[in-house]
Design a protein around this motif. Structure first.
Motif, PDB file in Angstrom:
ATOM      1  N   ALA A   1       0.827  -1.204   0.000  1.00 33.08           N
ATOM      2  CA  ALA A   1       0.000   0.000   0.000  1.00 33.08           C
ATOM      3  C   ALA A   1       0.864   1.258   0.000  1.00 33.08           C
ATOM      4  O   ALA A   1       0.501   2.265  -0.599  1.00 33.08           O
ATOM      5  CB  ALA A   1      -0.927  -0.002   1.211  1.00 33.08           C
ATOM      6  N   LEU A   2       2.011   1.192   0.682  1.00 32.60           N
ATOM      7  CA  LEU A   2       2.922   2.344   0.711  1.00 32.60           C
ATOM      8  C   LEU A   2       4.338   1.822   0.615  1.00 32.60           C
ATOM      9  O   LEU A   2       4.689   0.830   1.248  1.00 32.60           O
ATOM     10  CB  LEU A   2       2.775   3.119   2.010  1.00 32.60           C
ATOM     11  N   ASP A   3       5.146   2.505  -0.208  1.00 36.30           N
ATOM     12  CA  ASP A   3       6.532   2.061  -0.345  1.00 36.30           C
ATOM     13  C   ASP A   3       7.455   3.271  -0.289  1.00 36.30           C
ATOM     14  O   ASP A   3       7.250   4.243  -1.022  1.00 36.30           O
ATOM     15  CB  ASP A   3       6.690   1.311  -1.677  1.00 36.30           C
ATOM     16  N   GLN A   4       8.454   3.214   0.560  1.00 35.37           N
ATOM     17  CA  GLN A   4       9.480   4.260   0.638  1.00 35.37           C
ATOM     18  C   GLN A   4       8.910   5.668   0.701  1.00 35.37           C
ATOM     19  O   GLN A   4       9.243   6.522  -0.106  1.00 35.37           O
ATOM     20  CB  GLN A   4      10.400   4.174  -0.598  1.00 35.37           C
ATOM     21  N   VAL A   5       8.051   5.912   1.655  1.00 37.88           N
ATOM     22  CA  VAL A   5       7.515   7.259   1.781  1.00 37.88           C
ATOM     23  C   VAL A   5       8.387   8.054   2.746  1.00 37.88           C
ATOM     24  O   VAL A   5       8.570   7.669   3.901  1.00 37.88           O
ATOM     25  CB  VAL A   5       6.054   7.240   2.266  1.00 37.88           C
ATOM     26  N   ASN A   6       8.939   9.166   2.237  1.00 42.47           N
ATOM     27  CA  ASN A   6       9.713  10.079   3.082  1.00 42.47           C
ATOM     28  C   ASN A   6       9.029  11.433   3.039  1.00 42.47           C
ATOM     29  O   ASN A   6       8.770  11.966   1.964  1.00 42.47           O
ATOM     30  CB  ASN A   6      11.142  10.221   2.570  1.00 42.47           C
ATOM     31  N   LEU A   7       8.738  11.966   4.201  1.00 42.79           N
ATOM     32  CA  LEU A   7       7.906  13.159   4.206  1.00 42.79           C
ATOM     33  C   LEU A   7       8.159  13.932   5.490  1.00 42.79           C
ATOM     34  O   LEU A   7       8.246  13.357   6.567  1.00 42.79           O
ATOM     35  CB  LEU A   7       6.443  12.723   4.127  1.00 42.79           C
ATOM     36  N   THR A   8       8.324  15.255   5.338  1.00 44.67           N
ATOM     37  CA  THR A   8       8.430  16.110   6.518  1.00 44.67           C
ATOM     38  C   THR A   8       7.288  17.101   6.475  1.00 44.67           C
ATOM     39  O   THR A   8       7.107  17.794   5.472  1.00 44.67           O
ATOM     40  CB  THR A   8       9.775  16.877   6.516  1.00 44.67           C
TER      41      THR A   8
END
Ligand SMILES: Nc1ncnc2c1ncn2[C@@H]1O[C@H](COP(=O)(O)OP(=O)(O)OP(=O)(O)O)[C@@H](O)[C@H]1O
Ligand SMILES: [Mg+2]
Lengths: 251, 283
Positions: B25-32
């Motif tokens: 469902a989610l892969d490698q999510v980087n978020l600030t």
């Protein structure tokens, strides 16, 4: 109703069956003779029937209350733990398919020929049925309701008390209704076989004295009690809850 | 630069069901996400928007990766983060007022005060008259407004909104846009807002993330530069809306092609027809 009574009286008057097998309902066959009505009223006045009814109802209520408490706890455990569901849950649903009177000989061995044995089969049957209904009800609470509660900070027993249980109330009442009917049957069967007093024992006495008027009088009481509690307690309760939640009641 | 409020690092989520291929469902999510940002998530159905929101809410757990709020890893739900779900999920056994008070009582707010605060929010969503009604007496849109009141009354630092206005009519939606924007400007909450409506995202957000499917994740991000309060006719917004729409259509076409194979051309016409609708570019 009137027609049924008329047919009954006719069979009795023409003596198709001997009078001890088919007593008249209201109108005596000979002046001062027995009728079911008279036995019923006399029995209620002199206290014999009333006392037996009280005895049976007392057992029913005690057994039922214990069964509700046990059933809720077991239902919750089955819902809560997959392990318990696979083991105890399977056990419970197997046992539930056994009519509870089958347990009676065993109960007599364990508890003797007394009230305890009757209570045992009442509690057994009602508890098993209720715990299955409840575990299914708890499992079918809408997941969205649970997520809403959790995001608001609810968890553990609070989540159960404020969401899982209230959401299951309609099925809970339906389950009570079934459990109550099972318990009522168990009371009478137990008393009938165990001779520990109450309506069931009186019924057995009527049989051995060949006084069918007494037997019929007791059957009337049993039927009336069953109908009153079902219609005036459970059906009313069910309607009330469903209406409050906007679920249409199909008649 | 504002201080980071929510930080996602290499977030990965897959759903496994026995005997089936896991769904990523989610892969490698980087978020600030800085404090006080209004962030929107856009993307085709099934790209993991709700999943992402649920993980930040603490209702779901990531398969791997880290997520921190104010520098601390999250452990389950907390009333600093409240979710408004796609559907209202009101409790049918409680009155509307009791539904709105539910979270406050968990926070141990005294009953009278909780009641007053709940009533205030019911007024804001124009439902004070229905405080003592049961949820089933309300329309779908009204229920959703109660759900919004129920979340906002908690006054959380972080508001997680999963298509909160999708079930509403256009008028109510516009009223609530204004309400939400002024609430956000007054309180400087951090808001993560999932929507399928590009115009809605463009009008409300500081930043928009366009998400993709298979595997789910962030495809592109857009910063909305227009000054506030905003008008839907602002040329900056109209331009941005067009750019996002065409990018999104590329992504949608990819999804449809995978799903429908040769039948796909038929669907494509429908998609384009829809984008000319006066209701905004609803996808
Ligand atoms: N509980 C679950 N079990 C298995 N798969 C799931 C589960 N929840 C979500 N998924 C899968 O994860 C992916 C992302 O789902 P998600 O609900 O996050 O999508 P979404 O972006 O919110 O879509 P929509 O716009 O339609 O609401 C989908 O492929 C979905 O099938
Ligand atoms: Mg979703």
């Amino acid at each position: 109703m009137a027609i049924l009574i008329a047919i009954w009286e006719a069979i009795s008057k023409f003596e198709i069956f001997p009078a001890f097998m088919w007593p008249p309902l209201i109108i005596p066959n000979e002046p001062g003779g027995v009728t079911v009505m008279k036995t019923l009223i006399n029995g209620l006045i002199d206290g014999q029937l009333l006392e037996a009814t009280g005895q049976s109802l007392g057992r029913l209520i005690v057994g039922f209350v214990i069964a509700v408490i046990l059933g809720t706890i077991i239902g919750f455990l089955i819902y809560k733990s997959e392990l318990i569901d696979d083991t105890l849950g399977f056990f419970v649903s197997t046992l539930q398919s056994v009519p509870n009177i089958v347990w009676f000989p065993l109960a007599i061995l364990w508890f003797g020929l007394g009230v305890e044995s009757v209570l045992f089969i009442i509690i057994l049957g009602a508890t098993l049925s209720l715990s299955i209904t409840l575990s299914t009800a708890f499992k079918s609470v809408p997941p969205l309701n649970i997520r809403v509660a959790r995001t608001m900070g609810s968890k553990g027993f609070h989540l159960f008390r404020t969401v899982i249980f209230p959401a299951s109330v309609p099925q809970f009442i339906a389950g009570l209704r079934v459990a109550w009917a099972l318990a009522w049957r168990a009371v009478l069967a137990g008393e009938l076989l165990g001779g520990s007093g109450g309506l069931g024992t009186l019924l057995d006495m009527g049989r051995s004295l060949q006084s069918m008027d007494l037997v019929f009088a007791i059957m009337i009481i049993i039927g009336v009690i069953g109908t009153i509690i079902d219609n005036f307690v459970f059906v009313k309760l069910e309607r009330l809850v469903l209406r409050k939640r906007g679920i249409q009641v199909v008649k | 630069m504002l201080e980071p409020h929510i930080q996602l690092t290499d977030l990965h989520k897959s759903f496994e069901h026995k005997g089936q291929e896991p769904v990523i469902a989610l892969d490698q999510v980087n978020l600030t996400i800085p404090k006080g940002e209004f962030l929107s998530l856009l993307g085709p159905s099934g790209c993991g928007k709700s999943t992402l929101l649920n993980i930040i809410a603490g209702l779901d757990k990531q398969t791997s990766g880290d997520i921190t709020v104010n520098g601390k890893p999250i452990k389950g739900p907390g009333n600093d983060r409240i979710v408004v779900f796609q559907e209202s999920g009101l409790f049918p056994w409680m009155s509307v007022l009791d539904n709105v008070m539910y979270g406050l009582l968990i926070k141990k707010v005294p009953k009278e005060e909780a009641k007053a605060r709940a009533m205030k929010w019911l007024q804001k969503v124009h439902l004070a008259k229905f405080a003592h009604a049961q949820p089933h007496e309300l329309s779908g849109g009204m229920k959703q407004r109660v759900a919004i009141a129920r979340a906002l009354v908690m006054d959380p630092e972080i508001l997680l909104m999963d298509e909160p206005f999708a079930a509403l009519d256009e008028q109510t939606r516009m009223v609530l846009h204004k309400e939400l924007e002024s609430l956000w400007r007054e309180t400087k909450k951090t808001i993560i807002f999932v929507t399928h409506n590009i115009r809605e995202a463009v009008i409300l957000s500081d930043r928009i993330l366009l998400m993709k499917t298979r595997p789910g994740g962030v495809k592109r991000e857009y910063t909305v530069q227009a000054s506030r309060p905003r008008q839907a006719t602002d040329s900056v917004l109209v331009d941005l809306e067009g750019r996002i729409l065409s990018e999104l259509q590329l992504e949608m076409e990819k999804v449809l092609k995978e799903e429908f194979g040769d039948d796909y051309d038929f669907k494509k016409d429908q998609l384009h027809g829809n984008s000319d609708s006066h209701m905004g570019s609803d996808i």
